[in-house]
Scaffold this motif. Sequence first.
Motif, PDB file in Angstrom:
ATOM      1  N   ILE A 108       0.852  -1.193   0.000  1.00 45.61           N
ATOM      2  CA  ILE A 108       0.000   0.000   0.000  1.00 45.61           C
ATOM      3  C   ILE A 108       0.892   1.249   0.000  1.00 45.61           C
ATOM      4  O   ILE A 108       1.789   1.361   0.827  1.00 45.61           O
ATOM      5  N   PRO A 109       0.671   2.169  -0.926  1.00 49.36           N
ATOM      6  CA  PRO A 109       1.491   3.392  -0.955  1.00 49.36           C
ATOM      7  C   PRO A 109       1.332   4.180   0.344  1.00 49.36           C
ATOM      8  O   PRO A 109       0.249   4.205   0.924  1.00 49.36           O
ATOM      9  N   MET A 110       2.424   4.815   0.793  1.00 50.55           N
ATOM     10  CA  MET A 110       2.376   5.643   1.999  1.00 50.55           C
ATOM     11  C   MET A 110       1.295   6.699   1.830  1.00 50.55           C
ATOM     12  O   MET A 110       1.200   7.350   0.787  1.00 50.55           O
ATOM     13  N   GLY A 111       0.492   6.889   2.877  1.00 46.62           N
ATOM     14  CA  GLY A 111      -0.517   7.942   2.840  1.00 46.62           C
ATOM     15  C   GLY A 111      -1.845   7.490   2.246  1.00 46.62           C
ATOM     16  O   GLY A 111      -2.833   8.206   2.341  1.00 46.62           O
ATOM     17  N   MET A 112      -1.874   6.289   1.633  1.00 43.90           N
ATOM     18  CA  MET A 112      -3.136   5.850   1.043  1.00 43.90           C
ATOM     19  C   MET A 112      -3.973   5.118   2.095  1.00 43.90           C
ATOM     20  O   MET A 112      -3.451   4.347   2.906  1.00 43.90           O
ATOM     21  N   GLU A 113      -5.280   5.379   2.093  1.00 40.11           N
ATOM     22  CA  GLU A 113      -6.152   4.657   3.006  1.00 40.11           C
ATOM     23  C   GLU A 113      -6.398   3.260   2.448  1.00 40.11           C
ATOM     24  O   GLU A 113      -6.588   3.096   1.235  1.00 40.11           O
ATOM     25  N   ILE A 114      -6.410   2.281   3.351  1.00 44.20           N
ATOM     26  CA  ILE A 114      -6.501   0.885   2.927  1.00 44.20           C
ATOM     27  C   ILE A 114      -7.731   0.632   2.063  1.00 44.20           C
ATOM     28  O   ILE A 114      -7.699  -0.140   1.108  1.00 44.20           O
ATOM     29  N   GLN A 115      -8.840   1.326   2.368  1.00 45.78           N
ATOM     30  CA  GLN A 115     -10.070   1.120   1.594  1.00 45.78           C
ATOM     31  C   GLN A 115      -9.895   1.442   0.108  1.00 45.78           C
ATOM     32  O   GLN A 115     -10.663   0.992  -0.727  1.00 45.78           O
ATOM     33  N   PHE A 116      -8.876   2.255  -0.213  1.00 44.49           N
ATOM     34  CA  PHE A 116      -8.680   2.631  -1.610  1.00 44.49           C
ATOM     35  C   PHE A 116      -7.653   1.758  -2.325  1.00 44.49           C
ATOM     36  O   PHE A 116      -7.441   1.902  -3.526  1.00 44.49           O
ATOM     37  N   ALA A 117      -6.985   0.883  -1.582  1.00 39.54           N
ATOM     38  CA  ALA A 117      -5.991   0.020  -2.221  1.00 39.54           C
ATOM     39  C   ALA A 117      -6.710  -1.049  -3.038  1.00 39.54           C
ATOM     40  O   ALA A 117      -7.717  -1.605  -2.598  1.00 39.54           O
ATOM     41  N   ASP A 118      -6.214  -1.339  -4.226  1.00 41.36           N
ATOM     42  CA  ASP A 118      -6.875  -2.364  -5.034  1.00 41.36           C
ATOM     43  C   ASP A 118      -6.570  -3.742  -4.452  1.00 41.36           C
ATOM     44  O   ASP A 118      -5.570  -3.922  -3.756  1.00 41.36           O
ATOM     45  N   PRO A 119      -7.439  -4.736  -4.689  1.00 44.94           N
ATOM     46  CA  PRO A 119      -7.316  -6.064  -4.054  1.00 44.94           C
ATOM     47  C   PRO A 119      -5.948  -6.713  -4.295  1.00 44.94           C
ATOM     48  O   PRO A 119      -5.380  -7.316  -3.379  1.00 44.94           O
ATOM     49  N   LEU A 120      -5.399  -6.546  -5.515  1.00 47.01           N
ATOM     50  CA  LEU A 120      -4.129  -7.189  -5.828  1.00 47.01           C
ATOM     51  C   LEU A 120      -3.004  -6.605  -4.973  1.00 47.01           C
ATOM     52  O   LEU A 120      -2.156  -7.321  -4.443  1.00 47.01           O
ATOM     53  N   THR A 121      -3.021  -5.281  -4.826  1.00 46.89           N
ATOM     54  CA  THR A 121      -2.011  -4.599  -4.011  1.00 46.89           C
ATOM     55  C   THR A 121      -2.150  -5.028  -2.547  1.00 46.89           C
ATOM     56  O   THR A 121      -1.156  -5.280  -1.856  1.00 46.89           O
ATOM     57  N   LEU A 122      -3.391  -5.116  -2.096  1.00 46.17           N
ATOM     58  CA  LEU A 122      -3.653  -5.497  -0.708  1.00 46.17           C
ATOM     59  C   LEU A 122      -3.137  -6.915  -0.451  1.00 46.17           C
ATOM     60  O   LEU A 122      -2.525  -7.200   0.590  1.00 46.17           O
ATOM     61  N   LYS A 123      -3.351  -7.770  -1.436  1.00 48.43           N
ATOM     62  CA  LYS A 123      -2.879  -9.160  -1.341  1.00 48.43           C
ATOM     63  C   LYS A 123      -1.348  -9.173  -1.220  1.00 48.43           C
ATOM     64  O   LYS A 123      -0.778  -9.845  -0.356  1.00 48.43           O
ATOM     65  N   LYS A 124      -0.705  -8.379  -2.078  1.00 53.02           N
ATOM     66  CA  LYS A 124       0.763  -8.291  -2.064  1.00 53.02           C
ATOM     67  C   LYS A 124       1.247  -7.759  -0.716  1.00 53.02           C
ATOM     68  O   LYS A 124       2.280  -8.174  -0.189  1.00 53.02           O
ATOM     69  N   ALA A 125       0.491  -6.795  -0.166  1.00 46.74           N
ATOM     70  CA  ALA A 125       0.880  -6.201   1.111  1.00 46.74           C
ATOM     71  C   ALA A 125       0.807  -7.227   2.227  1.00 46.74           C
ATOM     72  O   ALA A 125       1.641  -7.238   3.146  1.00 46.74           O
ATOM     73  N   PHE A 126      -0.188  -8.134   2.143  1.00 46.40           N
ATOM     74  CA  PHE A 126      -0.289  -9.196   3.140  1.00 46.40           C
ATOM     75  C   PHE A 126       0.870 -10.172   3.009  1.00 46.40           C
ATOM     76  O   PHE A 126       1.545 -10.507   3.974  1.00 46.40           O
ATOM     77  N   GLN A 127       1.093 -10.589   1.748  1.00 46.81           N
ATOM     78  CA  GLN A 127       2.154 -11.562   1.491  1.00 46.81           C
ATOM     79  C   GLN A 127       3.522 -11.039   1.932  1.00 46.81           C
ATOM     80  O   GLN A 127       4.335 -11.768   2.450  1.00 46.81           O
ATOM     81  N   GLY A 128       3.723  -9.731   1.732  1.00 44.51           N
ATOM     82  CA  GLY A 128       5.041  -9.168   2.048  1.00 44.51           C
ATOM     83  C   GLY A 128       5.078  -8.508   3.410  1.00 44.51           C
ATOM     84  O   GLY A 128       5.955  -7.698   3.667  1.00 44.51           O
ATOM     85  N   ARG A 129       4.143  -8.839   4.280  1.00 46.22           N
ATOM     86  CA  ARG A 129       4.050  -8.152   5.570  1.00 46.22           C
ATOM     87  C   ARG A 129       5.347  -8.256   6.371  1.00 46.22           C
ATOM     88  O   ARG A 129       6.050  -9.263   6.312  1.00 46.22           O
ATOM     89  N   GLU A 130       5.625  -7.172   7.097  1.00 44.95           N
ATOM     90  CA  GLU A 130       6.883  -7.050   7.822  1.00 44.95           C
ATOM     91  C   GLU A 130       6.654  -7.480   9.284  1.00 44.95           C
ATOM     92  O   GLU A 130       5.725  -6.996   9.919  1.00 44.95           O
ATOM     93  N   VAL A 131       7.481  -8.364   9.773  1.00 45.25           N
ATOM     94  CA  VAL A 131       7.320  -8.802  11.167  1.00 45.25           C
ATOM     95  C   VAL A 131       7.920  -7.723  12.070  1.00 45.25           C
ATOM     96  O   VAL A 131       9.087  -7.343  11.940  1.00 45.25           O
ATOM     97  N   LEU A 132       7.116  -7.175  12.972  1.00 47.64           N
ATOM     98  CA  LEU A 132       7.589  -6.099  13.857  1.00 47.64           C
ATOM     99  C   LEU A 132       8.131  -6.677  15.159  1.00 47.64           C
ATOM    100  O   LEU A 132       8.995  -6.079  15.799  1.00 47.64           O
ATOM    101  N   LYS A 133       7.613  -7.841  15.556  1.00 49.86           N
ATOM    102  CA  LYS A 133       8.049  -8.449  16.818  1.00 49.86           C
ATOM    103  C   LYS A 133       7.782  -9.940  16.723  1.00 49.86           C
ATOM    104  O   LYS A 133       6.666 -10.349  16.397  1.00 49.86           O
ATOM    105  N   GLY A 134       8.796 -10.720  16.945  1.00 48.16           N
ATOM    106  CA  GLY A 134       8.609 -12.175  16.880  1.00 48.16           C
ATOM    107  C   GLY A 134       7.748 -12.664  18.026  1.00 48.16           C
ATOM    108  O   GLY A 134       7.669 -12.012  19.067  1.00 48.16           O
ATOM    109  N   GLY A 135       7.017 -13.783  17.841  1.00 53.75           N
ATOM    110  CA  GLY A 135       6.085 -14.247  18.878  1.00 53.75           C
ATOM    111  C   GLY A 135       6.623 -15.388  19.706  1.00 53.75           C
ATOM    112  O   GLY A 135       7.702 -15.910  19.452  1.00 53.75           O
TER     113      GLY A 135
END
Lengths: 202, 202
Positions: free
Chosen positions: B175-202
């Motif tokens: 998702i581009p910086m500053g963009m609201e998630i509701q406006f992100a297209d499904p493909l981009t949102l999918k990519k954002a999930f797949q490439g999610r950054e781990v902030l803290k290990g569990g």
Amino acid sequence: MQNHYPPTLKKLIEALSELPGIGEKSASRLSLFLLSRPGLCEILGDLIKELPYRVKLCKYCRNLSEEEICGICQDETREKEKICIVENPVNLLHIEKTGIYRGYYYVLHYLLSPKEGFGPRELGLENFLKLIVERKIKEVILALSPTLSGEATSSYIAELLKAYPVTVSKLACGIPMGMEIQFADPLTLKKAFQGREVLKGG
Amino acid sequence: MQNHYPPTLKKLIEALSELPGIGEKSASRLSLFLLSRPGLCEILGDLIKELPYRVKLCKYCRNLSEEEICGICQDETREKEKICIVENPVNLLHIEKTGIYRGYYYVLHYLLSPKEGFGPRELGLENFLKLIVERKIKEVILALSPTLSGEATSSYIAELLKAYPVTVSKLACGIPMGMEIQFADPLTLKKAFQGREVLKGG
């Protein structure tokens, strides 16, 4: 943007940015496109360089011409006793395309605009007044835009022509064809009333 | 439109209309403007004519350059073991401006596009592969647009590099910086999930 562009490219982008309506971004895009089209560069470069040497103003009407006298002024089939005053060559062409007018022209190139420093002297009407006498012109049609400077210039020329035995007319102002009256601005509507056409006498 | 324009002006309008984003109307406007600026005509005409002779591609990275080797390739303070693959010089500059990357580049100038007839041969990757070996490159960063041809080209290069001892990475999609998630297209949102950054290990 262009920090890492080669110097020639930078200079080209700068020069292109001086053209009206072309910002730095368009100028970059155009430059990179030109880079991919060396043949077009050769042709375009030559044309731009030659332009000011080749294209001059017609001796009589000041329309653009590569010859001393332009095609319209050379055209003997035209109505000899009419001159239409236009602001620039674009407006002249616009009128020519309609086919409604078959007389000669005179191109002002400037309108009166004290703000921009264009006074009566810049209009250069000496040659125009000479033409009127020499060609025995009977009607001068003012075809300037109905803007502030257009109207001022029309009034100035009409005043100037009071001393000459010519009819002076001005293009009609009114509601554009196809426009609904509700969308016409009040000033235009007022002009349309003032200039109303009598369809049948009473 | 230009029936009564002098021949040189007509030809110039024609040539300018070949530029991207410039129609006949803009071309007329630009030509008439140029006519009023003979000094600019001289400079611009020369620059356009010289452009293809002066600006070449850098021997190494194929970025635009007036010298055999471009400024970036000559810059010894750069991180020597990284190469970033970009589509064109504009994208290269766009990355340079961010300051995030300090390695070298390789400019493709084309993306794979069977439709337009750009296959692997047009990418000309022989020199690139040579550079990788000679310069002992450790990481190749694929910075191509996440479009159909961009992705295809990235995959092709990644496949090609399997035979070489280099890390191959690709710019993150999300998702581009500053963009609201509701406006992100499904493909981009999918990519954002797949490439999610781990902030803290569990």
